[in-house]
Design an enzyme around this catalytic site. Sequence first.
Site, PDB file in Angstrom:
ATOM      1  N   GLU A 113      16.845  47.082  35.929  1.00  0.00           N
ATOM      2  CA  GLU A 113      16.561  45.913  36.755  1.00  0.00           C
ATOM      3  C   GLU A 113      16.842  44.582  36.033  1.00  0.00           C
ATOM      4  O   GLU A 113      16.296  43.543  36.405  1.00  0.00           O
ATOM      5  CB  GLU A 113      15.095  45.925  37.198  1.00  0.00           C
ATOM      6  CG  GLU A 113      14.791  47.000  38.226  1.00  0.00           C
ATOM      7  CD  GLU A 113      13.484  46.727  38.934  1.00  0.00           C
ATOM      8  OE1 GLU A 113      13.510  46.317  40.099  1.00  0.00           O
ATOM      9  OE2 GLU A 113      12.422  46.928  38.308  1.00  0.00           O
ATOM     10  N   HIS A 132       9.507  40.368  34.272  1.00  0.00           N
ATOM     11  CA  HIS A 132       9.327  41.178  35.482  1.00  0.00           C
ATOM     12  C   HIS A 132       8.273  42.222  35.170  1.00  0.00           C
ATOM     13  O   HIS A 132       8.344  42.900  34.138  1.00  0.00           O
ATOM     14  CB  HIS A 132      10.639  41.854  35.887  1.00  0.00           C
ATOM     15  CG  HIS A 132      10.436  42.921  36.921  1.00  0.00           C
ATOM     16  ND1 HIS A 132       9.783  42.676  38.113  1.00  0.00           N
ATOM     17  CD2 HIS A 132      10.762  44.247  36.940  1.00  0.00           C
ATOM     18  CE1 HIS A 132       9.734  43.793  38.819  1.00  0.00           C
ATOM     19  NE2 HIS A 132      10.310  44.760  38.128  1.00  0.00           N
ATOM     20  N   HIS A 134       4.786  44.892  36.919  1.00  0.00           N
ATOM     21  CA  HIS A 134       4.169  45.562  38.060  1.00  0.00           C
ATOM     22  C   HIS A 134       2.647  45.545  37.879  1.00  0.00           C
ATOM     23  O   HIS A 134       1.987  46.572  38.093  1.00  0.00           O
ATOM     24  CB  HIS A 134       4.655  47.008  38.177  1.00  0.00           C
ATOM     25  CG  HIS A 134       6.149  47.186  38.026  1.00  0.00           C
ATOM     26  ND1 HIS A 134       6.714  48.155  37.236  1.00  0.00           N
ATOM     27  CD2 HIS A 134       7.184  46.511  38.576  1.00  0.00           C
ATOM     28  CE1 HIS A 134       8.043  48.085  37.297  1.00  0.00           C
ATOM     29  NE2 HIS A 134       8.358  47.077  38.099  1.00  0.00           N
ATOM     30  N   HIS A 202       6.177  46.327  44.982  1.00  0.00           N
ATOM     31  CA  HIS A 202       6.878  46.536  43.716  1.00  0.00           C
ATOM     32  C   HIS A 202       6.207  45.808  42.545  1.00  0.00           C
ATOM     33  O   HIS A 202       5.680  46.450  41.648  1.00  0.00           O
ATOM     34  CB  HIS A 202       8.332  46.071  43.896  1.00  0.00           C
ATOM     35  CG  HIS A 202       9.205  46.294  42.716  1.00  0.00           C
ATOM     36  ND1 HIS A 202      10.573  46.375  42.809  1.00  0.00           N
ATOM     37  CD2 HIS A 202       8.919  46.423  41.397  1.00  0.00           C
ATOM     38  CE1 HIS A 202      11.086  46.572  41.607  1.00  0.00           C
ATOM     39  NE2 HIS A 202      10.109  46.598  40.735  1.00  0.00           N
TER      40      HIS A 202
HETATM   41 ZN   LIG Z   1      10.354  46.694  38.726  1.00  0.00          ZN
END
Ligand SMILES: [Zn+2]
Length: 274
Positions: A113, A132, A134, A202
């Site tokens: 990603e 990034h 979660h 996500h």
């Molecule tokens: Zn992710």
Amino acid sequence: MAEERMDRRRVLSAVPALAGLAGIGRLGPLWAQEEAGLDNLVEFQRLVAANRILANEGVVDAFGHVSVRHPDNAQRYVMSQSRSPELVEFDDLMEFEQTGEPVDARGRRGYSERMIHGAVYEARPDVNAVIHHHAYAVLPFGLTSTPLRPVVHNATVIGSHIPVWDIRDEFGDTNMLVRTMEMGRSLARTLEQNTCLLMAGHGAVVVGETVQLAVKAAVYLQVNARVLSEALRLGEPRQFTDGEIELSAAMENSPLGAERAWEYFCLRAGVEPI
Ligand SMILES: [Zn+2]
């Protein structure tokens, strides 16, 4: 010039010792070059520290990643190879073109990603660090219509508006991963000029002018989500005015506020503050 060069050599020779103290791995062959420059070495050491901090604070688990824009080439960014952030060492750092191609992979594989990072750097010249993650506390706000807004003063660094991006809106059924620049650019368009963005079902993206500020915003995004979730159970939470958010964020993002948080996060993660 010669004197400056000697000074730099002397300081650089001290950096591996610092890395040893910090427990963040030895300097990699790409970076332990004189021409890399001390500023870059420190910047990349901070990137390793950011990985450890985000793991220690529970923002990332086995998954999630953090990058910095390359200090010498704004069209490139640096991040770990595909590895859990808690385990990242200096030798794991890889350099990528903004479009996601590795500059010198040496057999290593990047995060799938990573296009999130390149697309944000492309759209936001003011951003030098991207995270990034979660984080579990944040996820409910990407699943419901309840907006995630700052409700505690330390968390005003997350910004007054946090947009939600749903990959389904433009790309239909997917495996939910942002694996192309087209997807990354869609996300970056929704981020606009904000600091944080939620990804429906996500996770989240957090950006900063520096890696220290991005880490602080990512940690307090999680803190704020926890406090807001608790407050919503008790009743209607007090809302900040835009003026309160602006004044408080300016104080929290000041050098004093940023350095104090960074030192604290580093020591909690067992990393020498740099
Ligand atoms: Zn992710």
